[in-house]
Motif scaffolding. Structure first.
Motif, PDB file in Angstrom:
ATOM      1  N   MET A 119      12.054  90.491  66.183  1.00 38.28           N
ATOM      2  CA  MET A 119      12.689  89.901  65.025  1.00 38.28           C
ATOM      3  C   MET A 119      11.656  89.223  64.124  1.00 38.28           C
ATOM      4  SD  MET A 119      15.439  89.081  63.424  1.00 38.28           S
ATOM      5  CE  MET A 119      16.167  87.846  62.449  1.00 38.28           C
ATOM      6  N   ILE A 120      10.831  88.357  64.682  1.00 38.28           N
ATOM      7  CA  ILE A 120       9.823  87.644  63.894  1.00 38.28           C
ATOM      8  C   ILE A 120       8.807  88.627  63.332  1.00 38.28           C
ATOM      9  CG2 ILE A 120       7.943  85.979  64.006  1.00 38.28           C
ATOM     10  CD1 ILE A 120       9.611  84.387  65.990  1.00 38.28           C
ATOM     11  N   LEU A 121       8.377  89.572  64.152  1.00 31.49           N
ATOM     12  CA  LEU A 121       7.390  90.545  63.690  1.00 31.49           C
ATOM     13  C   LEU A 121       7.947  91.452  62.596  1.00 31.49           C
ATOM     14  CD1 LEU A 121       5.517  91.559  66.961  1.00 31.49           C
ATOM     15  CD2 LEU A 121       4.724  90.097  65.102  1.00 31.49           C
ATOM     16  N   SER A 122       9.180  91.866  62.704  1.00 34.54           N
ATOM     17  CA  SER A 122       9.763  92.739  61.677  1.00 34.54           C
ATOM     18  C   SER A 122       9.970  91.968  60.367  1.00 34.54           C
ATOM     19  CB  SER A 122      11.071  93.366  62.157  1.00 34.54           C
ATOM     20  OG  SER A 122      12.043  92.380  62.394  1.00 34.54           O
ATOM     21  N   THR A 123      10.349  90.701  60.458  1.00 33.85           N
ATOM     22  CA  THR A 123      10.476  89.876  59.257  1.00 33.85           C
ATOM     23  C   THR A 123       9.116  89.683  58.598  1.00 33.85           C
ATOM     24  OG1 THR A 123      12.358  88.720  60.217  1.00 33.85           O
ATOM     25  CG2 THR A 123      11.242  87.640  58.370  1.00 33.85           C
ATOM     26  N   TYR A 124       8.118  89.389  59.413  1.00 34.14           N
ATOM     27  CA  TYR A 124       6.755  89.240  58.891  1.00 34.14           C
ATOM     28  C   TYR A 124       6.285  90.540  58.236  1.00 34.14           C
ATOM     29  CZ  TYR A 124       1.735  88.631  58.644  1.00 34.14           C
ATOM     30  OH  TYR A 124       0.451  88.571  58.202  1.00 34.14           O
ATOM     31  N   ASP A 125       6.584  91.672  58.876  1.00 33.78           N
ATOM     32  CA  ASP A 125       6.164  92.968  58.338  1.00 33.78           C
ATOM     33  C   ASP A 125       6.842  93.252  57.003  1.00 33.78           C
ATOM     34  OD1 ASP A 125       4.675  95.454  58.614  1.00 33.78           O
ATOM     35  OD2 ASP A 125       6.668  96.365  58.811  1.00 33.78           O
ATOM     36  N   ARG A 126       8.120  92.947  56.866  1.00 32.61           N
ATOM     37  CA  ARG A 126       8.822  93.144  55.589  1.00 32.61           C
ATOM     38  C   ARG A 126       8.219  92.265  54.498  1.00 32.61           C
ATOM     39  NH1 ARG A 126      13.303  93.143  58.847  1.00 32.61           N
ATOM     40  NH2 ARG A 126      13.906  91.049  58.230  1.00 32.61           N
ATOM     41  N   LEU A 127       7.922  91.020  54.848  1.00 35.60           N
ATOM     42  CA  LEU A 127       7.299  90.098  53.898  1.00 35.60           C
ATOM     43  C   LEU A 127       5.915  90.606  53.484  1.00 35.60           C
ATOM     44  CD1 LEU A 127       7.259  87.428  52.336  1.00 35.60           C
ATOM     45  CD2 LEU A 127       6.359  86.351  54.405  1.00 35.60           C
ATOM     46  N   ALA A 128       5.136  91.043  54.454  1.00 35.57           N
ATOM     47  CA  ALA A 128       3.796  91.559  54.155  1.00 35.57           C
ATOM     48  C   ALA A 128       3.861  92.806  53.282  1.00 35.57           C
ATOM     49  CB  ALA A 128       3.048  91.855  55.454  1.00 35.57           C
ATOM     50  N   THR A 129       4.811  93.677  53.534  1.00 36.90           N
ATOM     51  CA  THR A 129       4.984  94.889  52.730  1.00 36.90           C
ATOM     52  C   THR A 129       5.341  94.532  51.289  1.00 36.90           C
ATOM     53  OG1 THR A 129       5.660  96.148  54.674  1.00 36.90           O
ATOM     54  CG2 THR A 129       6.271  97.058  52.530  1.00 36.90           C
ATOM     55  N   THR A 130       6.225  93.558  51.127  1.00 36.94           N
ATOM     56  CA  THR A 130       6.585  93.101  49.779  1.00 36.94           C
ATOM     57  C   THR A 130       5.373  92.500  49.068  1.00 36.94           C
ATOM     58  OG1 THR A 130       8.853  92.677  50.486  1.00 36.94           O
ATOM     59  CG2 THR A 130       8.116  91.575  48.466  1.00 36.94           C
ATOM     60  N   LEU A 131       4.618  91.675  49.769  1.00 37.51           N
ATOM     61  CA  LEU A 131       3.420  91.076  49.178  1.00 37.51           C
ATOM     62  C   LEU A 131       2.377  92.142  48.823  1.00 37.51           C
ATOM     63  CD1 LEU A 131       3.001  87.844  51.315  1.00 37.51           C
ATOM     64  CD2 LEU A 131       3.642  88.005  48.903  1.00 37.51           C
ATOM     65  N   ASP A 132       2.237  93.150  49.675  1.00 39.10           N
ATOM     66  CA  ASP A 132       1.311  94.252  49.375  1.00 39.10           C
ATOM     67  C   ASP A 132       1.683  94.944  48.068  1.00 39.10           C
ATOM     68  OD1 ASP A 132      -0.207  93.822  51.635  1.00 39.10           O
ATOM     69  OD2 ASP A 132       0.749  95.431  52.807  1.00 39.10           O
ATOM     70  N   ARG A 133       2.973  95.024  47.796  1.00 42.57           N
ATOM     71  CA  ARG A 133       3.457  95.695  46.595  1.00 42.57           C
ATOM     72  C   ARG A 133       3.328  94.796  45.359  1.00 42.57           C
ATOM     73  NH1 ARG A 133       8.246  95.182  44.930  1.00 42.57           N
ATOM     74  NH2 ARG A 133       9.229  94.783  46.918  1.00 42.57           N
ATOM     75  N   VAL A 134       3.589  93.503  45.504  1.00 41.89           N
ATOM     76  CA  VAL A 134       3.639  92.579  44.375  1.00 41.89           C
ATOM     77  C   VAL A 134       2.274  91.973  44.032  1.00 41.89           C
ATOM     78  CG1 VAL A 134       4.628  90.379  43.627  1.00 41.89           C
ATOM     79  CG2 VAL A 134       6.063  92.046  44.784  1.00 41.89           C
ATOM     80  N   ALA A 135       1.478  91.687  45.032  1.00 43.73           N
ATOM     81  CA  ALA A 135       0.227  90.946  44.829  1.00 43.73           C
ATOM     82  C   ALA A 135      -0.731  91.576  43.815  1.00 43.73           C
ATOM     83  CB  ALA A 135      -0.478  90.728  46.167  1.00 43.73           C
ATOM     84  N   PRO A 136      -0.923  92.897  43.797  1.00 43.36           N
ATOM     85  CA  PRO A 136      -1.881  93.467  42.835  1.00 43.36           C
ATOM     86  C   PRO A 136      -1.517  93.222  41.374  1.00 43.36           C
ATOM     87  CG  PRO A 136      -1.433  95.042  44.580  1.00 43.36           C
ATOM     88  CD  PRO A 136      -0.440  93.917  44.743  1.00 43.36           C
ATOM     89  N   ASN A 137      -0.271  92.884  41.086  1.00 45.22           N
ATOM     90  CA  ASN A 137       0.133  92.570  39.719  1.00 45.22           C
ATOM     91  C   ASN A 137       0.332  91.073  39.496  1.00 45.22           C
ATOM     92  OD1 ASN A 137       0.372  95.213  38.462  1.00 45.22           O
ATOM     93  ND2 ASN A 137       1.894  95.564  40.057  1.00 45.22           N
ATOM     94  N   LEU A 138       0.785  90.373  40.531  1.00 44.87           N
ATOM     95  CA  LEU A 138       1.043  88.947  40.403  1.00 44.87           C
ATOM     96  C   LEU A 138      -0.252  88.126  40.436  1.00 44.87           C
ATOM     97  CD1 LEU A 138       3.078  86.646  40.179  1.00 44.87           C
ATOM     98  CD2 LEU A 138       3.259  86.675  42.685  1.00 44.87           C
ATOM     99  N   LEU A 139      -1.163  88.442  41.356  1.00 47.59           N
ATOM    100  CA  LEU A 139      -2.404  87.658  41.465  1.00 47.59           C
ATOM    101  C   LEU A 139      -3.225  87.658  40.174  1.00 47.59           C
ATOM    102  CD1 LEU A 139      -3.600  88.347  45.115  1.00 47.59           C
ATOM    103  CD2 LEU A 139      -2.663  86.233  44.158  1.00 47.59           C
ATOM    104  N   PRO A 140      -3.401  88.809  39.513  1.00 44.41           N
ATOM    105  CA  PRO A 140      -4.149  88.762  38.250  1.00 44.41           C
ATOM    106  C   PRO A 140      -3.446  87.931  37.172  1.00 44.41           C
ATOM    107  CG  PRO A 140      -4.029  91.006  39.051  1.00 44.41           C
ATOM    108  CD  PRO A 140      -3.130  90.180  39.918  1.00 44.41           C
ATOM    109  N   LEU A 141      -2.136  88.029  37.105  1.00 49.55           N
ATOM    110  CA  LEU A 141      -1.403  87.211  36.138  1.00 49.55           C
ATOM    111  C   LEU A 141      -1.627  85.729  36.427  1.00 49.55           C
ATOM    112  CD1 LEU A 141       0.622  86.745  33.838  1.00 49.55           C
ATOM    113  CD2 LEU A 141       2.451  86.998  35.538  1.00 49.55           C
ATOM    114  N   LEU A 142      -1.520  85.350  37.692  1.00 47.07           N
ATOM    115  CA  LEU A 142      -1.747  83.948  38.064  1.00 47.07           C
ATOM    116  C   LEU A 142      -3.195  83.536  37.822  1.00 47.07           C
ATOM    117  CD1 LEU A 142       0.384  83.739  41.330  1.00 47.07           C
ATOM    118  CD2 LEU A 142       0.964  82.884  39.034  1.00 47.07           C
TER     119      LEU A 142
END
Length: 190
Positions: free
Chosen positions: A1-24
């Motif tokens: 449960m914890i690992l799958s939640t962490y994996d979903r969060l990491a997958t979302t961050l992998d998708r969002v970070a390349p666009n969000l980090l430069p903006l920030l």
């Protein structure tokens, strides 16, 4: 449960970070350094509408402190090279931060700012004698995060490296241009 939640969060961050980090990174640069660099550039501008091309005495003293001291602070004794460097540096202090803020030619502008900060730091250390003062250069891993050069400017460069590596991110002129170019229909040869 914890690992799958962490994996979903990491997958979302992998998708969002390349666009969000430069903006920030761009927003942080604008909030922290834009005014700093523009105020610094304004101290270098001479009188009149084309004052950037007739730099102030302070511009020469800031950028070439030892050369100015050697000529008794008479900038007219310096050559074309000194004038060109001062004008280019002043223009860079206005233009590069503006490009970063707009997200226009972001990678190139951030790379230019990294070079600018390197020259600025070397001038502060060796031209203005900062190397002789404890704490100006500082040292990493010393437990004191307040050194002007290694600590402070290290963070500046890190944010700029994000922009070099990832571009302007969301809400950037680069993205608008790229999307506009990709939306154009490709013409077929006749």
């Amino acid at each position: 449960m914890i690992l799958s939640t962490y994996d979903r969060l990491a997958t979302t961050l992998d998708r969002v970070a390349p666009n969000l980090l430069p903006l920030l990174a761009r927003l942080t640069f604008a909030g922290v350094l834009l005014t700093y660099f523009w105020k610094s550039a304004l101290t270098k501008v001479g009188d009149g509408i084309f004052g950037v091309f007739s730099p102030s005495l302070g511009a020469y003293a800031q950028i070439f402190p030892k050369a100015m001291e050697a000529v008794g602070y008479d900038a007219s004794q310096l050559g074309l090279f000194h004038w060109a460097v001062v004008v280019a540096g002043t223009l860079a202090e206005f233009i590069l931060p503006l490009l970063i803020m707009l997200g226009l030619f972001t990678r190139l502008a951030a790379l230019g700012m990294i070079g600018f900060i390197a020259v600025q730091s070397l001038t502060d250390l060796f031209g203005h004698g900062g190397i002789a003062h404890d704490g100006t250069l500082g040292a990493w891993f010393d437990g004191a995060p307040d050194a002007l050069i290694l600590d402070q400017r290290g963070f500046w460069v890190l944010g700029l490296l994000v922009l070099v590596g990832l571009g302007g991110g969301w809400l950037s002129a680069d993205r608008l241009i790229r999307n506009g170019l990709s939306a154009r229909p490709v013409s077929q040869p006749q």
